[in-house]
Design a protein around this motif. Sequence first.
Motif, PDB file in Angstrom:
ATOM      1  N   PRO A 250       6.925  -0.120  10.286  1.00 35.03           N
ATOM      2  CA  PRO A 250       7.208  -1.497  10.553  1.00 35.03           C
ATOM      3  C   PRO A 250       5.429  -2.876   9.898  1.00 35.03           C
ATOM      4  N   LYS A 251       4.366  -2.336  10.203  1.00 32.78           N
ATOM      5  CA  LYS A 251       2.891  -2.942  10.283  1.00 32.78           C
ATOM      6  C   LYS A 251       2.224  -1.713   9.476  1.00 32.78           C
ATOM      7  N   THR A 252       2.988  -0.980   8.575  1.00 35.81           N
ATOM      8  CA  THR A 252       2.473  -1.093   7.203  1.00 35.81           C
ATOM      9  C   THR A 252       1.776  -2.296   6.397  1.00 35.81           C
ATOM     10  N   VAL A 253       0.991  -1.623   6.067  1.00 39.08           N
ATOM     11  CA  VAL A 253       0.568  -2.957   4.481  1.00 39.08           C
ATOM     12  C   VAL A 253       0.810  -2.237   3.161  1.00 39.08           C
ATOM     13  N   VAL A 254       1.871  -3.464   2.984  1.00 41.98           N
ATOM     14  CA  VAL A 254       2.436  -2.825   1.252  1.00 41.98           C
ATOM     15  C   VAL A 254       1.349  -3.352   0.489  1.00 41.98           C
ATOM     16  N   VAL A 255       1.621  -4.967   0.544  1.00 38.52           N
ATOM     17  CA  VAL A 255       0.153  -5.667   0.007  1.00 38.52           C
ATOM     18  C   VAL A 255      -0.496  -6.408   0.272  1.00 38.52           C
ATOM     19  N   SER A 256      -1.619  -5.739   0.007  1.00 38.14           N
ATOM     20  CA  SER A 256      -3.048  -6.682   0.958  1.00 38.14           C
ATOM     21  C   SER A 256      -3.089  -7.762  -0.568  1.00 38.14           C
ATOM     22  N   PRO A 257      -4.241  -9.176   0.185  1.00 37.96           N
ATOM     23  CA  PRO A 257      -4.812 -10.129  -1.036  1.00 37.96           C
ATOM     24  C   PRO A 257      -5.929  -9.254  -1.738  1.00 37.96           C
ATOM     25  N   GLY A 258      -6.821 -10.028  -2.692  1.00 39.86           N
ATOM     26  CA  GLY A 258      -7.364  -9.405  -3.224  1.00 39.86           C
ATOM     27  C   GLY A 258      -8.610  -9.566  -2.228  1.00 39.86           C
ATOM     28  N   LEU A 292       3.661  -6.803   5.014  1.00 42.41           N
ATOM     29  CA  LEU A 292       4.118  -5.496   5.204  1.00 42.41           C
ATOM     30  C   LEU A 292       5.413  -5.077   5.719  1.00 42.41           C
ATOM     31  N   ALA A 293       5.677  -3.607   6.134  1.00 42.83           N
ATOM     32  CA  ALA A 293       6.766  -3.395   5.342  1.00 42.83           C
ATOM     33  C   ALA A 293       8.146  -3.488   5.691  1.00 42.83           C
ATOM     34  N   GLY A 294       8.002  -3.850   7.369  1.00 49.04           N
ATOM     35  CA  GLY A 294       8.654  -4.779   7.648  1.00 49.04           C
ATOM     36  C   GLY A 294       9.745  -3.092   8.189  1.00 49.04           C
ATOM     37  N   PRO A 295      11.290  -4.248   9.056  1.00 48.96           N
ATOM     38  CA  PRO A 295      12.192  -3.052  10.044  1.00 48.96           C
ATOM     39  C   PRO A 295      12.508  -2.216   9.586  1.00 48.96           C
ATOM     40  N   ASN A 296      12.574  -2.550   8.123  1.00 46.67           N
ATOM     41  CA  ASN A 296      13.455  -0.802   7.307  1.00 46.67           C
ATOM     42  C   ASN A 296      12.213   0.038   6.996  1.00 46.67           C
TER      43      ASN A 296
END
Length: 402
Positions: A250-258, A292-296
Amino acid sequence: MSRPRAGWRAWFACMAIVLAGCTCSKHPGAEQEGTGGSGAPAPLGQDSARQGGEEIILEVLDLSVGGEGAEASGTSFVTGESITARGRVRNADGLDARIQWSLQPVGPHTGPADPALKEGQEAVFRASSRVGTRGNRAPNPPLEYELVASLPLEGGETLEVRLSPTTFLRQEEDDVLRQEYLDFGTRFQPGRALISIPGRPVLNTGNYSVIAEADAGGLSRLLDEMDARVKALLRNDVQEKPVGTRGLTPKTVVVSPGAPILTVGALGDTDPQGDDVCSGSRVGGRCAGSILAGPNGIADTRANNRETTLKLEDFVSSAFRNPQRNRAAGSATINSRHTRGSALDIDPRRMAIPGKTPQQLMCIVEAAGDAVVGERDSFTERGATLFLACDSPAADHVHVQR
Protein backbone atom coordinates in the motif's frame (compact mmCIF):
# COMPACT_ATOMS: atom_id res chain seq x y z
CA MET A 1 6.86 77.40 -49.60
CA SER A 2 7.40 80.60 -51.61
CA ARG A 3 6.03 83.96 -50.66
CA PRO A 4 2.67 85.02 -52.20
CA ARG A 5 4.37 87.43 -54.58
CA ALA A 6 6.51 84.67 -56.05
CA GLY A 7 3.50 82.37 -56.05
CA TRP A 8 1.51 84.63 -58.40
CA ARG A 9 4.52 84.99 -60.67
CA ALA A 10 4.85 81.21 -60.85
CA TRP A 11 1.12 80.90 -61.58
CA PHE A 12 1.19 83.44 -64.44
CA ALA A 13 4.26 81.70 -65.87
CA CYS A 14 2.43 78.40 -65.59
CA MET A 15 -0.61 79.76 -67.45
CA ALA A 16 1.62 80.86 -70.29
CA ILE A 17 2.93 77.32 -70.57
CA VAL A 18 -0.62 75.92 -70.52
CA LEU A 19 -1.60 78.21 -73.40
CA ALA A 20 1.35 76.82 -75.30
CA GLY A 21 -0.06 73.30 -74.87
CA CYS A 22 1.85 72.12 -71.75
CA THR A 23 0.82 71.31 -68.17
CA CYS A 24 2.33 72.45 -64.90
CA SER A 25 1.60 72.84 -61.20
CA LYS A 26 -0.10 75.83 -59.61
CA HIS A 27 2.02 75.34 -56.49
CA PRO A 28 5.09 77.56 -56.26
CA GLY A 29 8.29 75.59 -55.92
CA ALA A 30 6.80 72.52 -57.66
CA GLU A 31 8.37 72.78 -61.14
CA GLN A 32 7.75 69.87 -63.43
CA GLU A 33 10.45 67.24 -63.46
CA GLY A 34 12.70 67.66 -66.45
CA THR A 35 12.00 71.42 -66.86
CA GLY A 36 14.03 72.73 -69.76
CA GLY A 37 14.90 69.22 -70.84
CA SER A 38 17.44 68.78 -68.02
CA GLY A 39 15.66 65.85 -66.38
CA ALA A 40 16.45 67.31 -62.95
CA PRO A 41 13.87 66.84 -60.17
CA ALA A 42 11.74 69.80 -59.17
CA PRO A 43 13.14 71.97 -56.36
CA LEU A 44 11.68 71.64 -52.88
CA GLY A 45 10.89 75.36 -52.81
CA GLN A 46 11.74 78.55 -54.67
CA ASP A 47 11.36 82.33 -54.71
CA SER A 48 12.17 84.82 -57.46
CA ALA A 49 12.52 88.49 -58.28
CA ARG A 50 13.31 90.46 -61.45
CA GLN A 51 16.46 92.56 -61.46
CA GLY A 52 18.29 94.07 -64.41
CA GLY A 53 15.98 92.39 -66.86
CA GLU A 54 16.62 88.89 -65.44
CA GLU A 55 14.39 86.69 -63.29
CA ILE A 56 16.67 85.70 -60.40
CA ILE A 57 15.44 82.46 -58.80
CA LEU A 58 16.47 81.04 -55.44
CA GLU A 59 15.86 77.29 -55.23
CA VAL A 60 16.20 74.75 -52.43
CA LEU A 61 17.20 71.66 -54.36
CA ASP A 62 17.74 68.95 -51.79
CA LEU A 63 17.41 68.14 -48.09
CA SER A 64 18.82 64.91 -46.66
CA VAL A 65 19.73 63.26 -43.37
CA GLY A 66 22.54 60.80 -42.82
CA GLY A 67 24.54 59.32 -39.97
CA GLU A 68 27.95 57.69 -39.89
CA GLY A 69 27.64 54.15 -41.23
CA ALA A 70 23.88 54.52 -41.73
CA GLU A 71 21.72 54.93 -44.78
CA ALA A 72 20.03 58.25 -45.38
CA SER A 73 16.60 58.31 -43.77
CA GLY A 74 14.67 60.83 -45.80
CA THR A 75 14.22 63.89 -43.63
CA SER A 76 13.65 62.29 -40.22
CA PHE A 77 16.65 62.56 -37.92
CA VAL A 78 18.17 62.24 -34.46
CA THR A 79 20.76 64.44 -32.80
CA GLY A 80 24.26 63.66 -34.02
CA GLU A 81 23.14 62.98 -37.58
CA SER A 82 23.94 65.47 -40.32
CA ILE A 83 21.13 67.48 -41.88
CA THR A 84 22.30 68.70 -45.28
CA ALA A 85 20.55 71.36 -47.37
CA ARG A 86 21.61 72.28 -50.89
CA GLY A 87 20.45 75.16 -53.05
CA ARG A 88 21.27 77.28 -56.07
CA VAL A 89 20.58 80.64 -57.67
CA ARG A 90 19.51 80.66 -61.27
CA ASN A 91 20.21 83.45 -63.77
CA ALA A 92 22.81 85.15 -61.58
CA ASP A 93 26.50 84.22 -61.48
CA GLY A 94 28.29 84.10 -58.16
CA LEU A 95 25.25 84.31 -55.89
CA ASP A 96 25.19 80.63 -54.88
CA ALA A 97 27.83 81.32 -52.24
CA ARG A 98 25.65 84.06 -50.71
CA ILE A 99 22.68 81.82 -49.89
CA GLN A 100 21.97 82.16 -46.17
CA TRP A 101 20.58 79.14 -44.32
CA SER A 102 18.99 78.82 -40.91
CA LEU A 103 17.40 75.90 -39.09
CA GLN A 104 14.76 77.27 -36.76
CA PRO A 105 13.53 75.02 -33.87
CA VAL A 106 9.79 74.50 -33.49
CA GLY A 107 8.50 74.21 -29.91
CA PRO A 108 10.35 74.41 -26.58
CA HIS A 109 11.39 70.73 -26.68
CA THR A 110 13.53 71.25 -29.81
CA GLY A 111 16.97 72.71 -29.16
CA PRO A 112 18.91 75.14 -31.38
CA ALA A 113 20.63 73.79 -34.46
CA ASP A 114 24.40 73.68 -34.72
CA PRO A 115 25.29 75.97 -36.36
CA ALA A 116 22.31 78.28 -36.12
CA LEU A 117 23.22 80.00 -39.39
CA LYS A 118 25.28 78.96 -42.42
CA GLU A 119 26.16 80.60 -45.74
CA GLY A 120 26.89 78.93 -49.03
CA GLN A 121 25.41 76.67 -51.67
CA GLU A 122 25.35 73.80 -49.16
CA ALA A 123 24.77 73.84 -45.42
CA VAL A 124 25.23 71.04 -42.88
CA PHE A 125 23.47 71.21 -39.50
CA ARG A 126 22.97 69.04 -36.44
CA ALA A 127 19.94 69.08 -34.17
CA SER A 128 19.76 69.27 -30.39
CA SER A 129 17.13 68.15 -27.89
CA ARG A 130 15.54 69.78 -24.87
CA VAL A 131 13.02 67.01 -24.19
CA GLY A 132 14.51 66.02 -20.82
CA THR A 133 14.69 62.72 -18.96
CA ARG A 134 12.26 63.00 -16.07
CA GLY A 135 10.27 59.97 -17.19
CA ASN A 136 6.73 59.76 -18.56
CA ARG A 137 4.10 57.32 -19.78
CA ALA A 138 3.27 59.20 -22.99
CA PRO A 139 5.23 59.53 -26.23
CA ASN A 140 7.78 62.29 -26.47
CA PRO A 141 6.98 65.09 -28.94
CA PRO A 142 9.05 64.93 -32.13
CA LEU A 143 11.95 67.30 -32.64
CA GLU A 144 11.19 69.54 -35.61
CA TYR A 145 12.76 72.41 -37.52
CA GLU A 146 11.78 74.90 -40.17
CA LEU A 147 14.48 75.31 -42.80
CA VAL A 148 14.84 78.84 -44.18
CA ALA A 149 16.96 79.79 -47.18
CA SER A 150 17.33 83.46 -48.03
CA LEU A 151 19.27 85.56 -50.53
CA PRO A 152 19.79 89.34 -50.12
CA LEU A 153 19.61 91.21 -53.45
CA GLU A 154 20.66 94.68 -54.49
CA GLY A 155 18.18 97.35 -53.55
CA GLY A 156 17.31 95.75 -50.21
CA GLU A 157 15.08 93.00 -51.57
CA THR A 158 15.49 89.46 -50.16
CA LEU A 159 14.42 86.17 -51.65
CA GLU A 160 13.24 83.61 -49.10
CA VAL A 161 12.18 79.95 -49.13
CA ARG A 162 10.74 78.21 -46.06
CA LEU A 163 10.39 74.44 -45.76
CA SER A 164 7.72 73.55 -43.22
CA PRO A 165 8.46 70.87 -40.58
CA THR A 166 5.05 69.40 -41.38
CA THR A 167 6.50 68.17 -44.67
CA PHE A 168 10.22 68.08 -43.99
CA LEU A 169 12.31 68.12 -40.80
CA ARG A 170 10.14 66.40 -38.21
CA GLN A 171 11.08 63.18 -36.41
CA GLU A 172 9.15 60.06 -37.32
CA GLU A 173 8.17 57.67 -34.50
CA ASP A 174 11.23 55.44 -34.95
CA ASP A 175 13.52 58.41 -34.46
CA VAL A 176 11.51 59.86 -31.56
CA LEU A 177 12.18 56.57 -29.79
CA ARG A 178 15.85 56.51 -30.81
CA GLN A 179 16.19 60.09 -29.58
CA GLU A 180 15.25 58.98 -26.05
CA TYR A 181 18.32 56.77 -25.89
CA LEU A 182 20.50 59.68 -26.96
CA ASP A 183 18.87 62.00 -24.42
CA PHE A 184 19.41 59.48 -21.62
CA GLY A 185 22.95 58.61 -22.67
CA THR A 186 22.32 54.86 -22.47
CA ARG A 187 24.96 52.30 -23.41
CA PHE A 188 22.54 50.74 -25.88
CA GLN A 189 21.97 53.11 -28.80
CA PRO A 190 19.62 51.42 -31.31
CA GLY A 191 20.02 52.06 -35.00
CA ARG A 192 17.00 52.10 -37.29
CA ALA A 193 17.50 48.40 -38.08
CA LEU A 194 16.85 47.52 -34.42
CA ILE A 195 13.46 49.27 -34.28
CA SER A 196 10.45 47.09 -35.12
CA ILE A 197 6.78 46.41 -34.49
CA PRO A 198 6.64 43.32 -32.23
CA GLY A 199 4.72 40.30 -33.46
CA ARG A 200 3.13 39.94 -30.02
CA PRO A 201 1.56 43.10 -28.56
CA VAL A 202 2.27 41.86 -25.00
CA LEU A 203 6.00 42.36 -25.65
CA ASN A 204 5.52 46.11 -26.00
CA THR A 205 4.90 47.87 -22.68
CA GLY A 206 6.40 51.15 -23.87
CA ASN A 207 5.02 54.45 -25.11
CA TYR A 208 5.20 53.78 -28.85
CA SER A 209 3.91 51.35 -31.45
CA VAL A 210 7.50 50.21 -32.02
CA ILE A 211 10.17 48.66 -29.79
CA ALA A 212 13.97 48.48 -29.78
CA GLU A 213 15.79 45.17 -29.32
CA ALA A 214 19.53 44.65 -29.02
CA ASP A 215 18.88 41.18 -30.45
CA ALA A 216 16.13 41.36 -33.03
CA GLY A 217 13.33 38.95 -32.09
CA GLY A 218 15.03 38.10 -28.80
CA LEU A 219 12.06 38.96 -26.60
CA SER A 220 9.78 36.57 -28.44
CA ARG A 221 12.35 33.78 -28.23
CA LEU A 222 12.85 34.40 -24.50
CA LEU A 223 9.09 34.17 -23.92
CA ASP A 224 8.86 30.93 -25.90
CA GLU A 225 11.69 29.37 -23.88
CA MET A 226 10.13 30.45 -20.60
CA ASP A 227 6.74 29.11 -21.67
CA ALA A 228 8.20 25.71 -22.50
CA ARG A 229 10.21 25.53 -19.28
CA VAL A 230 7.33 26.51 -16.98
CA LYS A 231 5.13 23.86 -18.60
CA ALA A 232 7.92 21.29 -18.18
CA LEU A 233 8.15 22.07 -14.45
CA LEU A 234 4.39 21.66 -14.10
CA ARG A 235 4.53 18.30 -15.88
CA ASN A 236 7.67 16.77 -14.43
CA ASP A 237 6.19 14.15 -12.09
CA VAL A 238 7.93 10.76 -12.31
CA GLN A 239 6.11 7.50 -13.08
CA GLU A 240 7.78 5.23 -10.53
CA LYS A 241 5.56 2.20 -11.26
CA PRO A 242 3.88 1.55 -14.62
CA VAL A 243 0.12 1.93 -14.55
CA GLY A 244 -1.51 -1.45 -13.90
CA THR A 245 1.38 -2.91 -11.90
CA ARG A 246 0.00 -5.32 -9.26
CA GLY A 247 1.25 -6.86 -6.02
CA LEU A 248 2.53 -3.59 -4.60
CA THR A 249 2.49 -2.75 -0.92
CA PRO A 250 0.00 0.00 0.00
CA LYS A 251 2.89 2.43 0.65
CA THR A 252 4.70 1.82 -2.62
CA VAL A 253 5.25 5.11 -4.48
CA VAL A 254 3.52 4.98 -7.86
CA VAL A 255 4.13 8.62 -8.87
CA SER A 256 6.63 10.98 -7.27
CA PRO A 257 7.01 14.75 -7.69
CA GLY A 258 9.73 16.00 -9.97
CA ALA A 259 12.97 17.57 -8.79
CA PRO A 260 12.53 19.90 -5.80
CA ILE A 261 12.33 23.63 -6.39
CA LEU A 262 14.41 25.90 -4.19
CA THR A 263 12.47 27.34 -1.23
CA VAL A 264 9.28 25.33 -1.76
CA GLY A 265 10.64 21.80 -2.31
CA ALA A 266 9.04 19.16 -4.54
CA LEU A 267 5.66 20.08 -6.01
CA GLY A 268 3.62 17.22 -7.42
CA ASP A 269 1.18 17.90 -10.23
CA THR A 270 -0.66 14.57 -10.37
CA ASP A 271 -3.87 13.60 -8.59
CA PRO A 272 -4.37 9.98 -7.40
CA GLN A 273 -6.58 7.70 -9.47
CA GLY A 274 -8.47 4.53 -8.41
CA ASP A 275 -7.74 3.81 -4.76
CA ASP A 276 -4.20 5.26 -4.91
CA VAL A 277 -3.45 7.62 -2.04
CA CYS A 278 -1.85 11.08 -1.79
CA SER A 279 0.90 10.87 0.81
CA GLY A 280 2.02 14.47 0.77
CA SER A 281 0.44 17.81 1.43
CA ARG A 282 -2.70 19.03 -0.29
CA VAL A 283 -2.98 22.53 -1.69
CA GLY A 284 -6.38 23.76 -2.71
CA GLY A 285 -7.73 20.25 -2.32
CA ARG A 286 -5.21 18.86 -4.83
CA CYS A 287 -2.34 16.49 -4.11
CA ALA A 288 1.11 18.15 -4.11
CA GLY A 289 3.09 15.10 -2.95
CA SER A 290 3.76 11.47 -3.85
CA ILE A 291 1.03 9.04 -4.92
CA LEU A 292 0.98 5.62 -3.17
CA ALA A 293 -0.46 2.32 -4.44
CA GLY A 294 -3.14 2.20 -1.73
CA PRO A 295 -5.09 -0.79 -0.32
CA ASN A 296 -5.47 -2.77 -3.56
CA GLY A 297 -1.70 -2.76 -4.26
CA ILE A 298 -2.25 -1.71 -7.90
CA ALA A 299 -0.68 1.30 -9.64
CA ASP A 300 -3.76 3.13 -10.87
CA THR A 301 -2.30 6.63 -11.38
CA ARG A 302 -0.63 8.02 -14.49
CA ALA A 303 1.93 10.78 -13.89
CA ASN A 304 0.83 14.28 -14.82
CA ASN A 305 -2.71 13.15 -15.50
CA ARG A 306 -3.81 16.65 -14.44
CA GLU A 307 -3.94 18.56 -17.69
CA THR A 308 -2.01 21.79 -17.38
CA THR A 309 -3.06 24.38 -19.95
CA LEU A 310 -1.01 27.54 -19.79
CA LYS A 311 -0.20 30.47 -22.07
CA LEU A 312 2.62 32.33 -20.35
CA GLU A 313 2.25 35.48 -22.45
CA ASP A 314 -1.07 36.11 -20.67
CA PHE A 315 0.95 36.76 -17.51
CA VAL A 316 3.62 39.13 -18.87
CA SER A 317 3.31 42.33 -16.86
CA SER A 318 6.18 44.19 -18.54
CA ALA A 319 8.53 43.59 -21.46
CA PHE A 320 10.10 46.31 -23.63
CA ARG A 321 10.10 49.73 -21.98
CA ASN A 322 11.50 52.85 -23.64
CA PRO A 323 13.81 54.94 -21.40
CA GLN A 324 11.13 57.48 -20.41
CA ARG A 325 8.64 54.72 -19.54
CA ASN A 326 11.35 52.78 -17.70
CA ARG A 327 12.08 55.79 -15.47
CA ALA A 328 8.37 56.42 -14.92
CA ALA A 329 8.05 52.77 -13.78
CA GLY A 330 10.55 53.49 -11.02
CA SER A 331 13.59 51.72 -12.46
CA ALA A 332 16.82 52.87 -10.84
CA THR A 333 19.00 52.26 -13.88
CA ILE A 334 18.93 53.91 -17.29
CA ASN A 335 20.56 50.78 -18.71
CA SER A 336 17.79 48.39 -17.67
CA ARG A 337 17.48 45.27 -19.83
CA HIS A 338 13.87 46.31 -20.43
CA THR A 339 15.16 49.24 -22.50
CA ARG A 340 17.32 46.83 -24.51
CA GLY A 341 14.31 44.65 -25.32
CA SER A 342 15.81 41.70 -23.47
CA ALA A 343 13.80 41.36 -20.23
CA LEU A 344 10.39 40.05 -19.19
CA ASP A 345 8.42 40.58 -16.00
CA ILE A 346 6.01 37.71 -15.39
CA ASP A 347 3.27 37.81 -12.74
CA PRO A 348 1.99 34.25 -12.18
CA ARG A 349 -0.35 35.02 -9.28
CA ARG A 350 -3.43 34.81 -11.51
CA MET A 351 -2.51 31.45 -13.02
CA ALA A 352 -5.36 28.98 -12.56
CA ILE A 353 -3.20 25.98 -11.69
CA PRO A 354 -5.09 23.70 -9.28
CA GLY A 355 -3.11 22.85 -6.17
CA LYS A 356 -0.62 25.72 -6.48
CA THR A 357 -0.45 28.81 -4.29
CA PRO A 358 0.60 32.16 -5.79
CA GLN A 359 3.91 31.88 -3.93
CA GLN A 360 4.57 28.39 -5.30
CA LEU A 361 3.80 29.60 -8.80
CA MET A 362 6.19 32.52 -8.33
CA CYS A 363 8.92 30.04 -7.35
CA ILE A 364 8.13 27.80 -10.33
CA VAL A 365 8.49 30.74 -12.74
CA GLU A 366 11.74 31.83 -11.07
CA ALA A 367 13.06 28.25 -11.33
CA ALA A 368 12.15 28.24 -15.02
CA GLY A 369 14.07 31.49 -15.43
CA ASP A 370 17.07 30.01 -13.64
CA ALA A 371 17.10 27.20 -16.18
CA VAL A 372 16.67 29.48 -19.19
CA VAL A 373 18.99 32.43 -18.39
CA GLY A 374 20.83 31.43 -15.20
CA GLU A 375 20.22 32.26 -11.54
CA ARG A 376 21.94 35.65 -11.78
CA ASP A 377 19.46 36.89 -14.37
CA SER A 378 16.26 35.43 -12.93
CA PHE A 379 14.91 36.92 -9.71
CA THR A 380 11.73 37.91 -7.91
CA GLU A 381 10.81 41.54 -7.25
CA ARG A 382 8.18 43.89 -6.03
CA GLY A 383 8.10 46.96 -8.22
CA ALA A 384 11.28 47.86 -10.05
CA THR A 385 13.79 47.95 -7.20
CA LEU A 386 12.79 45.63 -4.31
CA PHE A 387 14.30 42.13 -4.52
CA LEU A 388 12.48 39.38 -2.62
CA ALA A 389 12.48 35.64 -2.05
CA CYS A 390 10.20 33.92 -4.54
CA ASP A 391 7.85 32.70 -1.79
CA SER A 392 7.39 36.16 -0.31
CA PRO A 393 3.71 37.18 -0.19
CA ALA A 394 4.82 40.71 -1.14
CA ALA A 395 6.36 39.64 -4.47
CA ASP A 396 4.49 40.74 -7.60
CA HIS A 397 6.59 39.41 -10.49
CA VAL A 398 9.60 37.43 -11.62
CA HIS A 399 12.13 39.34 -13.71
CA VAL A 400 13.94 37.32 -16.39
CA GLN A 401 16.63 38.96 -18.51
CA ARG A 402 19.09 37.95 -21.18
